[in-house]
Structures are given as structure tokens and as C-alpha cells.
Design an enzyme around this catalytic site. Structure first.
Site, mmCIF file in Angstrom:
data_model
loop_
_atom_site.group_PDB
_atom_site.id
_atom_site.type_symbol
_atom_site.label_atom_id
_atom_site.label_comp_id
_atom_site.label_asym_id
_atom_site.label_seq_id
_atom_site.Cartn_x
_atom_site.Cartn_y
_atom_site.Cartn_z
ATOM 1 N N HIS A 47 -5.603 2.757 0.873
ATOM 2 C CA HIS A 47 -4.928 3.964 1.365
ATOM 3 C C HIS A 47 -5.701 4.659 2.489
ATOM 4 C CE1 HIS A 47 -2.812 3.025 -2.182
ATOM 5 N NE2 HIS A 47 -3.472 3.781 -3.030
ATOM 6 N N ASP A 67 0.914 -1.136 0.000
ATOM 7 C CA ASP A 67 0.000 0.000 0.000
ATOM 8 C C ASP A 67 0.953 1.184 0.000
ATOM 9 O OD1 ASP A 67 -1.465 2.249 0.769
ATOM 10 O OD2 ASP A 67 -3.005 0.970 1.637
ATOM 11 N N HIS A 68 1.094 1.839 -1.145
ATOM 12 C CA HIS A 68 2.203 2.806 -1.233
ATOM 13 C C HIS A 68 2.010 3.993 -0.287
ATOM 14 C CE1 HIS A 68 -0.331 5.043 -4.096
ATOM 15 N NE2 HIS A 68 0.459 6.074 -3.894
#
Ligand code: BG6
Length: 502
Positions: free
Chosen positions: A252, A189-190
């Protein structure tokens, strides 16, 4: 050239990029690898093998990588550093979409490079392909002896989306865990690689003025917003399947919410933090029939963004002309835990809106007793804003006396702009994630239990939406989203947080 380092970065590694010619590789991964290389954060015994279906050859791939760096890297490569970087970059044709993909050929190629670059058999397989190939690729890697984890380590980094529903996510997870242990799986999950997302924990637990009052007695409401001016670009195929719920909310936004609302972990080790995040996600009150008022979805129609006309979602490439995919969501969430009883959490996310911002705002209650001072009649509640982007920082909105005669209260701002203090840019999230995966640090990745909880929550929303179809498009590109989203907060006497003057 690489900046000087006192000690050699450990962990030699061969980084194998599935989907090496794809959009993510070009926009994020190649620049991230290059920036790590320039910063001296890769072992000298490091190499990259990009794989893809196109018959490019090393030279062809170098041209693609150079173009990607020229367009997307923070620092454009000079001749010397490009030469050094490209010397560790090779390309191998692999049709991972085919059941007959030649993994023996891949294994031979990786072994040759191990020998040449001294990468010691340690490998990261980064899956940046279309999600339907994640499971198949891992299975094939295992079947061909590429994930044995005997001596040298092998890890798999999996891009999102991890599944398209709870059932498919479970299936994918099972497939992956048959091939390698949980600690070698790095689900991306950047947002967890973003500097200010990591900072949430420091702000909360490192400040005596916040942690003791971080609860329903002192906090009136929380807002998590992540809005974009961009549309879906050329990702129609993917977006039609995911929509805003699976593209932004399931991952996110719920991650930001979990970090903001978790109980203090026993320590800050990845396992303990993850445990607390799981508890928050488990305590999120599922949506039920009757909760429609707390949920607004939208899809953009044509409009103006930055002074330019832009197409509506249904006219974007590879979307259906009558698509019912939402590109916007606003909702009121609740966490059923003693800490958060009665505190509404407002979430808002969408594409093609009027501004690009990701932030968490915490609105505190009025000081008890103060309203009886008539001078404070105009006082505003204090608001803490954790700015994820653009302009990483912390902003605190409080009351003070207006200078001069009399006793008038005005709102003042304490504004910490991280970029002005740290003029050297903070690392891009993928840079951070790749670095941590090479070092074997799971702290910046999502554990399966968190994913399972988030999927459950998303599915409760989907059920409510299915029973109440929305007529699309219902907002023009370049606006603040559907009118109903304003009404959602207004019904509670609130507005979406926006700094004055924005
Ligand atoms: C990605 C989504 O995960 O995050 C995109 O697939 C979205 O649709 C992007 O635009 C937002 O990330 P960032 O880092 O630009 O805020």
C-alpha cells in the site's frame, strides 16, 4: 432492488471465491459483491460460487452471507434485494489445502451454473485463502482444464501477500504464469481501488499550480503516513509472518509513493502508468549498513485505545510471547532521480497508534526572497495534503494576510471534503477492484515488475534491521509510536504532519 440502468452491463461471469468463509470474504468481498449488485453494476448473467472446507451447503452459506451484509454492508439488504442477490449465490465444498482436492467436482458444479445462469464460461477465480495455497490452487485449476482461456476468459485475482520474500514471490509468479498469461492475473493491492489514491494522478497532472512545481526545486519534503488504531485482531498467524513491512509498506505505502513521485506517463493507460511506477520503485535508494538512523521499527505493548485498555502485541491471539515482529515503521526514503534529488520522503505506518489516518503531505519550499520581508517571519511553508482516509479530500495550507489593520501573515486552509460534495458514498475499494477485473481492466492492479522492485527495497530494509535488533515492546498502544520516530524527523528540523487541532 437493483437501480435502473439504461444499458446492460456486459461481461457475464461466474465469480468463484476461494476462501468463501474467511474473514476477507465476510468483511469485504460479500458486501462488495452485494453493493455492485444493488448498484446495477453486475451483468444479469452473473453468479457467485463460494468455496470452502466447511460442509455448509447453499442454505448455510446464505446465512453466513446475510450475517456479513447485516454487519458490514453499506446498505443493509431489504427482503426483495436479498432474495434476488442470494439466488445467484451458491456454495461448493472444496478442500483446496489438500493435494486430493476434488477439482473435477468443482468443474462440474461451475458448468452446471454456467448452464443455469448463462455465465458463458467466463470466470474469475478470487483467491482469498491463506497465501500458501495460492500457487497450488492455480496449478490445480489449470490441471483440471479450468484456466484454458479458449473462447471464454478466465482470470485469477490474487490477494496479498504475494510471496513472503523476493524469492518466494518470484516462485509464486512463475507458478501462476505457467497456468495463465500475465493479462489474466490481477494482483490485488486494495489501496489502488481507493478513490483518493486514484485521485493522486488527477491532482498532480490536472493542475497547473502543481505539476510544474512537483520537483526538488519547489518541494522540500514528502510524507506518506498510514496509521491505524486497530491492533492485529485475530490475524496473529498471518501477522507474525508479515509484520508491518510486508503488511503495509511493501504494497500500500509504496504504491502511494510511486503514484505521488512518478514522472508524467505518456498517457494514462495502465501499461504506461505502470512503467512510470516501476521507474520510481527502481530509483528508491536501498537501505545499507550505516542507514540505521533513518529507520525506526516498533511493536506495541499494552495501552489505552479509545478509553479502553488493550493488550500488547505479544498477548494477542496466536502471536509468540517473545515475538520480534514489528507493528510500526518510520523511515526516511530517497528517490535517486533528477526530479527528487535531495528531497526526503518520510514514511510512517503502524498499528495501535493514537489516530487512524492515511494521507500524503507535500511540503513546499518557502518562496525565494520572501524571508527578507520581516512581515513574513512567521509564515509557514505551504502544505498540500491528499487525504486518503478517513474523510477523503484535499487540503491546502497556505499563507494569507490576517484581516484588519497592520500586515500580519496567518495560515489559512483550503479544504475540499469529497464526502460532502458526493453525498452518495464512493465505492469501497473491493467493489471497484472486482468491477474492474470483470471488465478486464488491469489499471487498478499491481504488475509483477512493480512487485519485484518493492520486494527488493523491503529486503534491503530487512537486512539493516537484522543487523540491529530492537528491544520490544517499545511503544504503548494508543500513542504516537516509538519516541525514536519523532527523533527521526526532529533531527531534520521537522515534525510528522498533523493538522492543527487534531
Ligand atoms: C490490509 C492489511 O492490507 O490493509 C491490514 O492487511 C490493514 O493489516 C489494512 O489494516 C488497512 O486497510 P484500510 O483499507 O483499512 O486502510
Amino acid at each position: 432492488m437493483t437501480e435502473e440502468r439504461a444499458t446492460e452491463i456486459p461481461n457475464p461471469c461466474l465469480f468463484v471465491l476461494f476462501g468463501g468463509t474467511g474473514d476477507l470474504a465476510k468483511r469485504k468481498l460479500i458486501p462488495a459483491l452485494y453493493d455492485l449488485f444493488r448498484a446495477g453494476e453486475l451483468s444479469p448473467r452473473f453468479a457467485v460460487v463460494a468455496t470452502g472446507r466447511s460442509p455448509l451447503g447453499d442454505e448455510g452459506y446464505h446465512a453466513l452471507a446475510k450475517a456479513s451484509l447485516d454487519e458490514f454492508s453499506r446498505k443493509k439488504p431489504d427482503e426483495e434485494s436479498w432474495k434476488a442477490f442470494s439466488s445467484m449465490l451458491s456454495y461448493h465444498v472444496l478442500d483446496f489445502s489438500s493435494p486430493d482436492a476434488d477439482y473435477t467436482g468443482l468443474r462440474d458444479c461451475l458448468e452446471t451454473i454456467d448452464g443455469r445462469r448463462g455465465t458463458a464460461g467466463n470466470r474469475i477465480f478470487f483467491l482469498a485463502t491463506a497465501p500458501e495455497f495460492f500457487g497450488r490452487s492455480v496449478k490445480a485449476l489449470k490441471a483440471n482444464g479450468l484456466l484454458d482461456n479458449q473462447g471464454p476468459w478466465q482470470r485469477v485475482m490474487v490477494e496479498k501477500p504475494f510471496g513472503t520474500s523476493l524469492a518466494t514471490a518470484r516462485e509464486l509468479n512463475k507458478e501462476i504464469l505457467t497456468a495463465l498469461p500475465e493479462e489474466n492475473v490481477y494482483r490485488i493491492d486494495h489501496y489502488l481501488g481507493k478513490e483518493m489514491v486514484q485521485n493522486i494522478t488527477a491532482i498532480r497532472f490536472g493542475n497547473a499550480i502543481f505539476e510544474p512545481i512537483w520537483n526538488h526545486r519547489h518541494i522540500e519534503c514528502i510524507q506518506v503516513q498510514s496509521t491505524e488504531t486497530l491492533g492485529i485482531g485475530t490475524r496473529g498467524d498471518y501477522y507474525e509472518q508479515s509484520g508491518i513491512l510486508k503488511d503495509m509498506l511493501q504494497n500500500h505505502i509504496l504504491q502511494m509513493l510511486a503514484l505521488t513521485c512518478m514522472e508524467p506517463p505518456v498517457d494514462l493507460s495502465p501499461g504506461e502508468v505502470q512503467l512510470e511506477k516501476i521507474r520510481v520503485l527502481s530509483a528508491l535508494r536501498p537501505f545499507r549498513g550505516g542507514d540505521e538512523e533513518s529507520l525506526v521499527v516498533g511493536q506495541y505493548g499494552p495501552g489505552m485505545v479509545d478509553g479502553q485498555p488493550v493488550a500488547g502485541y505479544r498477548s494477542e491471539p496466536r502471536t509468540a510471547k517473545d515475538s520480534t515482529t514489528p507493528t510500526f515503521i518510520a523511515l526516511k526514503a530517497h528517490i535517486d532521480s533528477p526530479r527528487w534529488q535531495g528531497v526526503p520522503i518520510y514514511i510512517r505506518a503502524g498499528k495501535r497508534l493514537d489516530r487512524m489516518v492515511s494521507e500524503i503531505s507535500i511540503r513546499f519550499r518557502q518562496v525565494p526572497g520572501v524571508p527578507c520581508y520581516s512581515e513574513f517571519a512567521e509564515a509557514h511553508p505551504d502544505v498540500l495534503v491528499i487525504r486518503i482516509q478517513p474523510g477523503e479530500g484535499i487540503y491546502f495550507h497556505m499563507n494569507a494576510k490576517k484581516p484588519g489593520k497592520g500586515f500580519q501573515i496567518e495560515t489559512v486552509e483550503l479544504d475540499y471534503c469529497q464526502a460532502s460534495r458526493y453525498t452518495d458514498n464512493t465505492p469501497e475499494s473491493y467493489e471497484r477492484l472486482i468491477f474492474e477485473a470483470i471488465q478486464g481492466n488491469p489499471a487498478f492492479f499491481t504488475g509483477w515488475d512493480e512487485l519485484e522492485r518493492s520486494w527488493r527495497y523491503i529486503e534491503s530494509i530487512e537486512r539493516v534491521l537484522a543487523a540491529r535488533p530492537t528491544v520490544y515492546p517499545n511503544y504503548a498502544a494508543g500513542t504516537a509510536g516509538p519516541v525514536a520516530a519523532e527523533a527521526l524527523v526532529r533531527a531534520d528540523g521537522r515534525t510528522w504532519w498533523k493538522e492543527a487541532g487534531e
